[in-house]
Design an enzyme around this catalytic site. Structure first.
Site, PDB file in Angstrom:
ATOM      1  N   GLY A   1     -13.409 155.067   9.116  1.00 36.48           N
ATOM      2  CA  GLY A   1     -13.715 155.467  10.623  1.00 36.48           C
ATOM      3  C   GLY A   1     -13.385 154.594  11.618  1.00 36.48           C
TER       4      GLY A   1
ATOM      5  N   ASP B   1     -22.587 147.375   9.040  1.00 33.95           N
ATOM      6  CA  ASP B   1     -23.249 147.140   7.898  1.00 33.95           C
ATOM      7  C   ASP B   1     -22.793 146.505   6.635  1.00 33.95           C
ATOM      8  OD1 ASP B   1     -21.329 149.079   7.464  1.00 33.95           O
ATOM      9  OD2 ASP B   1     -22.447 150.627   6.597  1.00 33.95           O
TER      10      ASP B   1
ATOM     11  N   THR C   1     -15.939 148.455  11.777  1.00 34.94           N
ATOM     12  CA  THR C   1     -16.645 149.592  11.624  1.00 34.94           C
ATOM     13  C   THR C   1     -17.796 149.379  12.693  1.00 34.94           C
ATOM     14  OG1 THR C   1     -18.563 150.855  10.487  1.00 34.94           O
ATOM     15  CG2 THR C   1     -17.926 148.271   9.802  1.00 34.94           C
TER      16      THR C   1
ATOM     17  N   ARG D   1     -24.534 155.528   9.992  1.00 34.03           N
ATOM     18  CA  ARG D   1     -24.602 156.068   8.414  1.00 34.03           C
ATOM     19  C   ARG D   1     -25.991 155.684   7.732  1.00 34.03           C
ATOM     20  NH1 ARG D   1     -19.764 154.130   4.791  1.00 34.03           N
ATOM     21  NH2 ARG D   1     -19.821 152.163   5.890  1.00 34.03           N
TER      22      ARG D   1
ATOM     23  N   ASP E   1     -20.877 150.536  12.405  1.00 36.77           N
ATOM     24  CA  ASP E   1     -22.094 150.475  11.923  1.00 36.77           C
ATOM     25  C   ASP E   1     -22.862 149.048  11.556  1.00 36.77           C
ATOM     26  OD1 ASP E   1     -21.891 153.261  11.778  1.00 36.77           O
ATOM     27  OD2 ASP E   1     -20.904 153.172   9.635  1.00 36.77           O
TER      28      ASP E   1
ATOM     29  N   ARG F   1      -9.512 158.494   5.865  1.00 37.56           N
ATOM     30  CA  ARG F   1     -10.196 158.410   4.513  1.00 37.56           C
ATOM     31  C   ARG F   1      -9.229 158.810   3.750  1.00 37.56           C
ATOM     32  NH1 ARG F   1     -15.201 156.498   6.593  1.00 37.56           N
ATOM     33  NH2 ARG F   1     -15.773 157.980   8.346  1.00 37.56           N
TER      34      ARG F   1
END
Lengths: 334, 334, 334, 334
Positions: free
Chosen positions: A13, A132, A128, A174, A130, A74
């Site tokens: 992403g 994470d 990213t 996510r 996110d 991806r």
């Protein structure tokens, strides 16, 4: 091994600040007299041999642009032996000594897998929205995504306040709640629903508890009520939750899914600076002989983290954030 | 009748610039030594007698704020005789001589209905993001909604371009295409689907035609493809259209519904200036003895339009916009 | 003469939306199967033969970018016979049939002068933040500059309000007050000082009148006070005015000069759409055999204006704006 | 001493996020059943007894607003015994047990001085855009000011790039380079001139060195060149430096002083969250019996710092930032 030529790509992403990271890698490599090439569309560019030389002129005027000039994707082929072999072949053919990948943990797994087919040095830069990735306090793109989220909710608040209405706003992330908690607190959300504070063991219980809180809050005051919810938390998401609140408790809510606007946009200063520092550090790590590491930032200090460690766990949301939220929210609802 | 006291309220969907209009009404009324009161939550405030005096100090520092300090609401009670009577009673009790309503055509119908129960002067100011009021080139809030739309799509474009992906972005506008066309052209959308250029007489035909155009465009170039679609145009909206394109033509699209972020936010200059001029003009029209009119702007000139004319038709999207779009879009797809 | 090849350049001060205009010219020309080349750095590119072919791919992803991908410049050489001859030589050598120039009145004078040395068709597109071109209600870049101005003053207002302080904010506009009036009204400025309402016949009178108004206003209320002033209006500008107010009336003001931030930034929707329509219209005018005209927009309709007419006068600020401001400001000061 | 009533005020230069801090203090105090009052216009409100009760309703809808709802001011009277006595008298009269001040080191010195005249608890929250408070990595307002700076320079970059021009942009920061370095790196400035890397021991040397670097850079490339300079660094500031570069080396530069736009605006997420956490922590520290401390954040952890320590030194710019900049800038100039 002496590094003579570097390659860089962006994978997974896209995140605001990826361009700033590419720029920093290219400028730092140039500083140490190392030529750089960029592969297009993530690992696909590696497999298909689609690339372009990158010079200081190529990265002029990109620090403030969202997206990635190298495009991203991806790449399921990187999970196959054939894909990995093709990637390795391209790297050898282009005489690349080191590969820097800007992406998330999926992208880092690709780097680890590549080790079996290619002996060059590999470095990961966490990019990213996110946030994470274990081993770094912040990933590139996270701060911008949070700001995009609060700007959207500031706008929704105008309408919510004018109509004293309840909104359920679903944000990205996510499977982790970094964006949810930061957006929720910074937009003065009346409720934050995320993995960290809202397990789904008993959905029906949760629903009636939430309905009760909303009703109490709305009894005591005339104002808007905004719930920020993490994507992938509630089955069916914000839309389903709104329907269930209507059906089970006759509460009218409007569901909003912020969606892809959270990925794009000009990066905020924090992401540009983080990306710049990490890009420089990646090149310096290569020169220092490092490989199989991710560049991270802990407590405002750059460091390197073994790639296999970085992909093992998810970075957790700070407990101080989770608890600060409880103190604040408890009373906004009063 | 000499006007001695004015009331103002905001009604229907909120729109950025409503606060600027309230401010202008209050300042202009103060300029002519007329006291003003504001009713809260649209016509509900009238029916329930919920109001507050408005002075220059009350409207200090609001010109740049989204939403409305007077709150807004839809008010089904105004469709009943009882509701209208209550509203009239409040106006008489508060000794109001003139009522200014900032809202859309539904709100203006409320004003027209009120005439039977109350003899005061009534003026409408067009405040709606949809720009669908006949008699004015622009409504308050429209320009801001268009800018919010393009800022969102600029962000989506970053991701779309990074992944060479197709997005279907659904924008507001109720039953008219002003927002859709303006956002579509200003964000360089590859397709604009709206009531004006896309009738649904044969849904299946439309779908296969659209699929064909997308495939042609994507064959010739590697780039993103953004479709801007009007809400209420396609059954099931952007989400359903994306699913149908996948099922019937195996085209992967991502649906985004911009939703309520389009209603809020700080108004752009155009809306602040339009609202300011219209607010002043409304008070001056009252002093000049006018009633049952809407303040409009045609060709950069303010004018008054009979309220019953204003509610009769929808303002159409300019043909030059529809055709300019055809010329531009024909080739972006090449 | 049939048009077979088109050239385009941007000249004079850059304005947001110039890229949107370049894009529209290139896409429309492509639509009519006409190749386009772009000259760099205004007329300098013409004189020095610095150019590049422009295709739909070259203008992909530029509609939302400030500045100009063709760069711009002032070009004193275009005032000399030698410069004009060189420019004509380049145009002939490149077999250009028509030249489209995006710029202000100085740039249009260059086009008119070029007529003596070159027989190709010439079209002007008004691109300047100043909005001072006769024959069009709006120039490309103006709306963005106004919005940039109000966003800056919204920020200054925060501090001004916190400290109940007086600010003098100087905005661009060369010798006309379009930006000044629009920014002033849209930012709720307590004073607007521009060419249209503030002649300098007696500087000392003006100063004492202004001082008196400020003192009256500040006596009656506790709030900020913002004066928006046109550049080139007061000798020494905002800084000098602030000093004089201190010296002659002991009033503390802070001077802010917005400066070059007003030229840049992503164009607002209005400028993108105007630029798109004008770019398409310029190509269509060429195909229709027109030359020596500027594309303008009056009352929301595109039209062509003879270039020699367009450069003769300055577009005036609408009287309704000047008078609306008087009504509003009179009371904000109370 | 048990805390029964809390007071809060904002003092010194205003900073985005001050409202978020006020909100957090009020909500947290309410959570612990403590009433809060706010004093207006910094310490002046204390001296003059100008205050208002603050409830959760008072702080609804302010988290995203720049400035401070409590207004701010510098207060020379707090340097006098009489001023301190008046302040103490007001606090006693209002039966305040604890005072929370949001401001910079000057404001904290006021708190320390107050100790002699008043026995209540005092807590400081660091609110200043300059980020120059020892004991905390970040002050409230700093992140927003940096983002405002880069947004302005992004706009200036558009024009600079179109004209291949040199700009000198002066940013705030009083006597420290936090804003300068962060803005400079995040806006890809070609030069950063600040206290940390540019001593003025030999002004003439510096000037000729700078001129030489600019000339070298401009020889090798056709592009813009932006110098970010700290206010109070160079005698006469950016304007004077531009003049000297012209006079001594015939280099044309345009000076821009960003000025007060850097103080205002809606706070970014980082400042809203920091302010929220610090506001809650301040109330919790009072309840835990602490006094004479500042709330700080080090390595993402909140802590308390003795006030007299916090005011002793200035927080330094991180060395990694200064050196990262050297690596990047060395090559942007090539």
């Amino acid at each position: 091994m002496t590094i003579k030529k570097i390659a860089v790509l962006t994978s997974g992403g896209d995140a605001p600040g990826m361009n700033a990271a590419i720029r920093a890698v290219v400028l730092a490599a140039h500083h140490y007299a190392l030529p750089t090439i960029g592969f297009f569309s993530g690992y696909n560019g590696l497999i298909e041999g689609s690339s372009s030389a990158l010079t200081p002129a190529s990265v002029n005027g990109i620090i403030h642009r969202g997206g990635t000039i190298l495009k991203s994707a991806r790449c399921p082929a990187m999970l196959t032996e054939q894909g990995l072999e093709s990637a390795a072949t391209t790297l050898k053919k282009e005489q690349i000594d080191a590969l820097i990948v800007i992406g998330g943990d999926g992208s880092f797994n690709g780097l680890l897998a590549l080790n079996k087919y290619w002996s060059g040095a590999v470095i990961g830069i966490p990019g990213t929205i996110d946030n994470d990735i274990d081993g770094t306090d912040f990933t590139i793109g996270f701060s911008t995504a949070v700001n995009t989220g609060i700007e959207a909710i500031d706008k929704i608040r105008d309408t919510a306040e004018a109509f004293e209405r309840i909104f359920i706003v679903e944000v990205m992330g996510r499977r982790s709640g970094h964006i949810t908690f930061n957006v929720g607190i910074a937009s003065a959300a009346e409720q934050i629903l995320s993995f960290e504070n809202f397990s789904q063991t008993d959905e029906q219980d949760k629903l009636s508890h939430l309905a009760k809180e909303i009703k109490q809050a709305q009894q005591n005051r005339h104002a808007s009520y905004i719930i920020v919810i993490a994507e992938n938390l509630w089955p069916g998401g914000a839309t389903q939750l709104a329907m269930q609140l209507k059906q089970t408790a006759n509460i009218d809510c409007t569901a909003c899914i912020l969606g892809y606007i959270q990925r794009g946009g000009s990066p905020v200063a924090k992401d540009r600076i983080l990306a710049t520092k990490m890009g420089v550090a990646a090149v310096q790590a290569l020169i220092a002989g490092k490989s199989n590491v991710m560049i991270g930032e802990r407590n405002n200090q750059l460091l390197t983290v073994p790639l296999d460690v970085a992909v093992q766990h998810k970075e957790k949301v700070s407990e101080s954030l989770v608890s600060a939220q409880e103190n604040i929210l408890a009373l906004t609802a009063q």
